[in-house]
Design an enzyme around this catalytic site. Structure first.
Site, PDB file in Angstrom:
ATOM      1  N   SER A   9      35.828  56.851  33.376  1.00  0.00           N
ATOM      2  CA  SER A   9      36.776  57.577  33.743  1.00  0.00           C
ATOM      3  C   SER A   9      37.187  57.305  35.196  1.00  0.00           C
ATOM      4  CB  SER A   9      36.425  59.045  33.744  1.00  0.00           C
ATOM      5  OG  SER A   9      37.412  59.743  34.426  1.00  0.00           O
ATOM      6  N   HIS A  34      39.935  55.401  31.453  1.00  0.00           N
ATOM      7  CA  HIS A  34      40.327  56.651  31.171  1.00  0.00           C
ATOM      8  C   HIS A  34      40.868  57.169  32.366  1.00  0.00           C
ATOM      9  CE1 HIS A  34      40.333  60.436  28.981  1.00  0.00           C
ATOM     10  NE2 HIS A  34      39.750  61.099  29.976  1.00  0.00           N
ATOM     11  N   ASP A  36      42.536  60.494  34.327  1.00  0.00           N
ATOM     12  CA  ASP A  36      42.449  61.936  33.973  1.00  0.00           C
ATOM     13  C   ASP A  36      43.594  62.493  34.897  1.00  0.00           C
ATOM     14  OD1 ASP A  36      40.420  62.740  32.355  1.00  0.00           O
ATOM     15  OD2 ASP A  36      39.097  61.597  33.812  1.00  0.00           O
ATOM     16  N   MET A  38      45.567  65.716  36.166  1.00  0.00           N
ATOM     17  CA  MET A  38      45.508  67.397  36.296  1.00  0.00           C
ATOM     18  C   MET A  38      46.377  68.009  37.465  1.00  0.00           C
ATOM     19  SD  MET A  38      41.270  67.525  36.863  1.00  0.00           S
ATOM     20  CE  MET A  38      40.240  66.398  36.006  1.00  0.00           C
ATOM     21  N   HIS A  68      44.890  60.681  29.803  1.00  0.00           N
ATOM     22  CA  HIS A  68      44.549  61.928  29.413  1.00  0.00           C
ATOM     23  C   HIS A  68      45.264  62.947  30.414  1.00  0.00           C
ATOM     24  CE1 HIS A  68      40.914  65.301  29.138  1.00  0.00           C
ATOM     25  NE2 HIS A  68      42.054  65.875  28.497  1.00  0.00           N
ATOM     26  N   MET A  70      46.107  66.484  31.458  1.00  0.00           N
ATOM     27  CA  MET A  70      45.700  68.058  31.422  1.00  0.00           C
ATOM     28  C   MET A  70      46.642  68.778  32.477  1.00  0.00           C
ATOM     29  SD  MET A  70      41.642  67.079  32.197  1.00  0.00           S
ATOM     30  CE  MET A  70      41.694  65.602  32.656  1.00  0.00           C
ATOM     31  N   MET A 139      36.999  67.628  23.685  1.00  0.00           N
ATOM     32  CA  MET A 139      36.354  67.979  25.109  1.00  0.00           C
ATOM     33  C   MET A 139      34.957  68.302  24.902  1.00  0.00           C
ATOM     34  SD  MET A 139      38.451  66.771  27.467  1.00  0.00           S
ATOM     35  CE  MET A 139      37.458  66.983  28.729  1.00  0.00           C
ATOM     36  N   GLY A 144      38.601  69.666  33.706  1.00  0.00           N
ATOM     37  CA  GLY A 144      38.989  70.061  35.222  1.00  0.00           C
ATOM     38  C   GLY A 144      37.970  69.364  36.223  1.00  0.00           C
ATOM     39  N   PHE A 145      36.756  69.118  35.955  1.00  0.00           N
ATOM     40  CA  PHE A 145      35.912  68.269  37.018  1.00  0.00           C
ATOM     41  C   PHE A 145      34.795  67.339  36.119  1.00  0.00           C
ATOM     42  CE2 PHE A 145      37.096  72.421  38.423  1.00  0.00           C
ATOM     43  CZ  PHE A 145      37.676  72.023  39.712  1.00  0.00           C
ATOM     44  N   GLY A 146      34.464  66.107  37.014  1.00  0.00           N
ATOM     45  CA  GLY A 146      33.608  65.635  36.161  1.00  0.00           C
ATOM     46  C   GLY A 146      31.854  66.104  36.545  1.00  0.00           C
ATOM     47  N   GLY A 147      31.127  65.347  36.082  1.00  0.00           N
ATOM     48  CA  GLY A 147      29.840  65.627  36.347  1.00  0.00           C
ATOM     49  C   GLY A 147      29.236  67.017  35.854  1.00  0.00           C
ATOM     50  N   ASP A 177      34.584  63.485  25.807  1.00  0.00           N
ATOM     51  CA  ASP A 177      34.764  63.383  27.005  1.00  0.00           C
ATOM     52  C   ASP A 177      34.105  64.443  27.797  1.00  0.00           C
ATOM     53  OD1 ASP A 177      35.992  63.207  29.653  1.00  0.00           O
ATOM     54  OD2 ASP A 177      37.933  63.268  29.261  1.00  0.00           O
ATOM     55  N   GLY A 178      33.143  64.111  28.865  1.00  0.00           N
ATOM     56  CA  GLY A 178      32.647  65.105  29.408  1.00  0.00           C
ATOM     57  C   GLY A 178      31.036  65.196  29.118  1.00  0.00           C
ATOM     58  N   GLY A 179      30.349  64.791  30.208  1.00  0.00           N
ATOM     59  CA  GLY A 179      29.023  64.664  30.243  1.00  0.00           C
ATOM     60  C   GLY A 179      28.166  63.837  29.249  1.00  0.00           C
ATOM     61  N   GLY A 199      32.417  59.190  32.923  1.00  0.00           N
ATOM     62  CA  GLY A 199      32.616  58.836  34.424  1.00  0.00           C
ATOM     63  C   GLY A 199      31.624  59.063  35.432  1.00  0.00           C
TER      64      GLY A 199
HETATM   65  C1  DX5 Z   1      37.014  66.352  32.723  1.00  0.00           C
HETATM   66  C2  DX5 Z   1      37.542  65.114  32.390  1.00  0.00           C
HETATM   67  C3  DX5 Z   1      36.651  63.749  32.219  1.00  0.00           C
HETATM   68  C4  DX5 Z   1      35.798  63.550  33.274  1.00  0.00           C
HETATM   69  C5  DX5 Z   1      34.416  63.310  32.779  1.00  0.00           C
HETATM   70  O1  DX5 Z   1      37.970  67.234  32.908  1.00  0.00           O
HETATM   71  O2  DX5 Z   1      38.696  64.983  31.386  1.00  0.00           O
HETATM   72  O3  DX5 Z   1      37.334  62.484  32.083  1.00  0.00           O
HETATM   73  O4  DX5 Z   1      35.949  62.366  34.280  1.00  0.00           O
HETATM   74  O5  DX5 Z   1      33.531  63.105  33.648  1.00  0.00           O
HETATM   75  P1  DX5 Z   1      31.900  62.980  33.570  1.00  0.00           P
HETATM   76  O6  DX5 Z   1      31.628  61.722  32.622  1.00  0.00           O
HETATM   77  O7  DX5 Z   1      31.243  62.907  34.887  1.00  0.00           O
HETATM   78  O8  DX5 Z   1      31.529  64.198  32.714  1.00  0.00           O
HETATM   79 ZN    ZN Z   2      39.363  63.127  30.440  1.00  0.00          ZN
END
Ligand code: DX5
Ligand code: ZN
Length: 218
Positions: A9, A34, A36, A38, A68, A70, A139, A144-147, A177-179, A199
């Site tokens: 991502s 990927h 994202d 938003m 993606h 959102m 998901m 909304g946020f990475g990490g 997607d996510g974590g 990501g």
């Molecule tokens: C979250 C995004 C993800 C995000 C994943 O809303 O859709 O694609 O970038 O980030 P990580 O891999 O850091 O959880």
């Molecule tokens: Zn995503």
């Protein structure tokens, strides 16, 4: 079963140098990116828009754009993202719009289509669309946020969707997607996932080629 695909991502890349971050993905031997998008409404954050994708294409990026959206009104932006270079466009099930029409529209624009489920959306909501999608994105965090931390309670949803896919002889991809890192990615693979968004874990990996190779072997 599809071979595993790792889709880093760009959200976790360097936003002052997105084209360089995309190059890091290519140099790791990968072919998917990927993206994202938003809108500050469907999710409480903002990223970039179609012009950023178009600029990456102009900068020579030839990765497969896994887009993606959102957005509360994704159906209004499908043409813009297709024109900007998207190869696959995924839209969420939660906002109110004509999902079937939007999914069909994505294909008429020459892109693959994907349907995304937030953690609180049950797998059953997908059922009416299963025969007309190229990818399901589950998901594994609230978007909304990475990490954020991976939601292990999503594994049962993956298993359910994978079993429908097998029973009905369907071939859509199943993405998470996510974590996602190597360890949570392996759990998702065991539950049926074949496409992995990463990501933070990708951009933090010191040896990105080795990281990519480990995913390819999942
Ligand atoms: C979250 C995004 C993800 C995000 C994943 O809303 O859709 O694609 O970038 O980030 P990580 O891999 O850091 O959880
Ligand atoms: Zn995503």
């Amino acid at each position: 079963m599809h071979a595993p695909v790792l889709a880093p991502s760009l959200l976790a890349g360097d936003h002052a140098h997105l084209a360089s971050s995309a190059r890091v993905v290519s140099e790791a031997g990968l072919s998917w990116l990927h993206l994202d998008l938003m809108d500050g409404h469907f999710v409480p954050n903002l990223t970039f828009g179609p012009e950023t994708l178009a600029a990456l294409r102009r900068a020579g990026c030839d990765l497969f754009f896994d887009t993606h959206l959102m957005l509360s009104a994704p159906h209004r932006y499908l043409e813009a993202f297709a024109r900007a270079g998207s190869n696959l466009i995924s839209i969420h099930l939660e906002p109110e719009y004509d999902h079937a029409a939007a999914l069909a529209h994505i294909r008429t624009l020459g892109c693959q289509n994907g349907l995304v489920l937030n953690p609180d959306t049950p797998a059953a909501a997908l059922e009416p669309f299963l025969g007309r999608i190229d990818l399901v994105l589950v998901m594994t965090v609230q978007p909304g946020f990475g990490g954020q931390a991976f939601r292990r309670d999503m594994l049962a949803k993956l298993r359910q969707i994978d079993s429908w896919r097998k029973e009905r002889g369907l071939t859509f991809r199943l993405e998470v997607d996510g974590g996602v890192d190597l360890s949570t990615g392996r759990e998702c693979r065991e539950a049926g996932a074949d496409t992995f968004v990463a990501g933070t874990s990708f951009f933090r990996a010191t040896d990105k080629r080795a990281f990519a190779a480990a995913f390819a072997a999942l």
